[in-house]
Design a protein around this motif. Sequence first.
Motif, PDB file in Angstrom:
ATOM      1  N   GLU A 242      -7.050  -6.780  -0.684  1.00 16.49           N
ATOM      2  CA  GLU A 242      -7.115  -6.663   0.774  1.00 16.49           C
ATOM      3  C   GLU A 242      -7.829  -7.856   1.411  1.00 16.49           C
ATOM      4  O   GLU A 242      -7.316  -8.485   2.345  1.00 16.49           O
ATOM      5  CB  GLU A 242      -7.820  -5.371   1.160  1.00 16.49           C
ATOM      6  N   LYS A 245      -6.199 -11.407   0.686  1.00 16.52           N
ATOM      7  CA  LYS A 245      -4.778 -11.477   1.046  1.00 16.52           C
ATOM      8  C   LYS A 245      -3.906 -11.838  -0.151  1.00 16.52           C
ATOM      9  O   LYS A 245      -3.040 -12.733  -0.099  1.00 16.52           O
ATOM     10  CB  LYS A 245      -4.568 -12.468   2.188  1.00 16.52           C
ATOM     11  N   LYS A 267      -7.678   4.073   0.653  1.00 16.47           N
ATOM     12  CA  LYS A 267      -8.464   3.400   1.690  1.00 16.47           C
ATOM     13  C   LYS A 267      -8.131   1.914   1.820  1.00 16.47           C
ATOM     14  O   LYS A 267      -8.764   1.204   2.602  1.00 16.47           O
ATOM     15  CB  LYS A 267      -9.961   3.535   1.366  1.00 16.47           C
ATOM     16  N   THR A 268      -7.169   1.432   1.037  1.00 15.95           N
ATOM     17  CA  THR A 268      -6.896  -0.005   0.965  1.00 15.95           C
ATOM     18  C   THR A 268      -5.576  -0.350   1.636  1.00 15.95           C
ATOM     19  O   THR A 268      -4.589   0.379   1.518  1.00 15.95           O
ATOM     20  CB  THR A 268      -6.856  -0.468  -0.501  1.00 15.95           C
ATOM     21  N   ASN A 269      -5.579  -1.475   2.323  1.00 21.02           N
ATOM     22  CA  ASN A 269      -4.367  -1.991   2.952  1.00 21.02           C
ATOM     23  C   ASN A 269      -3.673  -2.941   1.971  1.00 21.02           C
ATOM     24  O   ASN A 269      -4.143  -4.045   1.723  1.00 21.02           O
ATOM     25  CB  ASN A 269      -4.726  -2.725   4.244  1.00 21.02           C
ATOM     26  N   SER A 271      -0.547  -4.060   2.418  1.00 26.29           N
ATOM     27  CA  SER A 271       0.659  -4.534   3.096  1.00 26.29           C
ATOM     28  C   SER A 271       0.999  -5.986   2.767  1.00 26.29           C
ATOM     29  O   SER A 271       2.159  -6.394   2.853  1.00 26.29           O
ATOM     30  CB  SER A 271       0.513  -4.368   4.612  1.00 26.29           C
TER      31      SER A 271
END
Length: 513
Positions: A242, A245, A267-269, A271
């Motif tokens: 996260e 990136k 709880k982690t993005n 994307s």
Amino acid sequence: MHLTLGLHRAVRHEPSSVATFYEGRTHTFRQLADRVARLAGALRTIGVKTGDRVAILALNSDRYIEYYLAVWWAGAVVNPINTRWATPEILYSLDDSQSEVMFVDSAHKSKIDELREGSTTLEHIIYLDEEEKPNGTLSYEDLIEDGEPIEDSYRHGDDIAGIFYTGGTTGFPKGVMLSHTNIGVPAMTFLCEEYGFGSVSLHTAPLFHVAPLMYVIAQLFNGGRHIVLSGFEPAQVARAIEERKVTDVLLVPSMLHVLLDSPVVQKTNFSGLRRIWYGGSPIAETTQRRALEVFQPSGLVQLYGLTEIPVVALLSAAWHAPEMRKLRSTGRAAQENEIMIADANGREVPRGSIGEIVARGPNVMKGYWNKPVETETAIRNGWLWTGDAGYMDDDGFVFIADRFKDMIVTGGENVYAAEVENAIAKHPAVAACSVIGIPSHEWGESVHAVVVLKPGAREFTVEEIRHHCKDLIGGYKSPRSIEFKPSLPLSAFGKVVKDELRAPFWRDAIRKV
């Protein structure tokens, strides 16, 4: 093909871009190249010559990447040591390869005196960490600071790049000789599989393995950023993905399983994650399906290979869609390979029929170090015999069904039954034993021992046998379960019938590994 190519390109194209990040320590490509050239010069100064073997015993770090590049820059050969090995195994790899120089980090500082005294070839130990160096060792940073940079040796093609030790059927490790081409060409497979420009790679799998090394080389070719973790811990991995990136990460199935079970996932993005590369051991289809759900829209890419032939087959992200009905496959031949399913005489069997998976291509090893007989057995007419039984469907996808060689793959590590049996047999209460792999949802396979006791001897616990084995073999090779029998099933020739021992555990399994 030379494995320092990516560094040279990055220095010309993106010299000020970040190359490596480790625990707050950052180096650009220009800085990385300077450090590599100076370290290579220092290695030459202490006597390292072209073709000499240089070992490393360390956890992951940015300096592990520098070690690889500097050894190749100096024209030498790497010998990355499995950090989970017991001391006798480490000493065997040092002496068998005749490694005279070894890099060691603080996590393995306690082994330095024992290795120095036990090895017949070791002359210099380079201490990787910045704390005060142990007596009799050389400081890594001092060598770089004082070293005169040298020109790249440009070793390439069939020149040996590294000796990677894997288990042996006789109980002795075999040194797999891989050339610059053997490693560099399959690294290109990562690039062919949409390894995009500007990618950020997370390194958490142990860098002493060939697959993570190829992952490093591919990222160097690509000129991308390397985020290095010393080991695998779910919260650290999620945070790095996260915060840094991360676009690409390489995991073994057991890591993927643990990450999916961790509460930190919710709880982690994720994307920004483009690809999750995985391989090294069997994976449960349920784990694949969970990963597809949790990490959408990240693509999953499965890699199948051996130390002897990195990246045999690849199951691309597109073929992970459940409706494609290929999830149980290891994929199709990688771009540089041919795969054939062969009978015992080397003839291709009909599609759908089980035979041995054999492959050929520029990534087939040069052979086993100092083991010509084993080399001739493994490589026949240019084909590498994998020891895995499987079949190929009409679309060219390969499915693994079983394993011909007596080997267990647990958590991404190869364990030869003979190594474990030799260790267990040294226990004073053991009359006979046999070691098999049994199914494990977490590890793919688990090491299981079947033991016959000497008359009057008491049964012992798994903990006791693991304690007995720990000084002889790596902890991951020790049995995780044990059962006692009055005798072992034997064939007419007196050989243990392992299929009979394995049957109760694998009876309902679709595949036997």
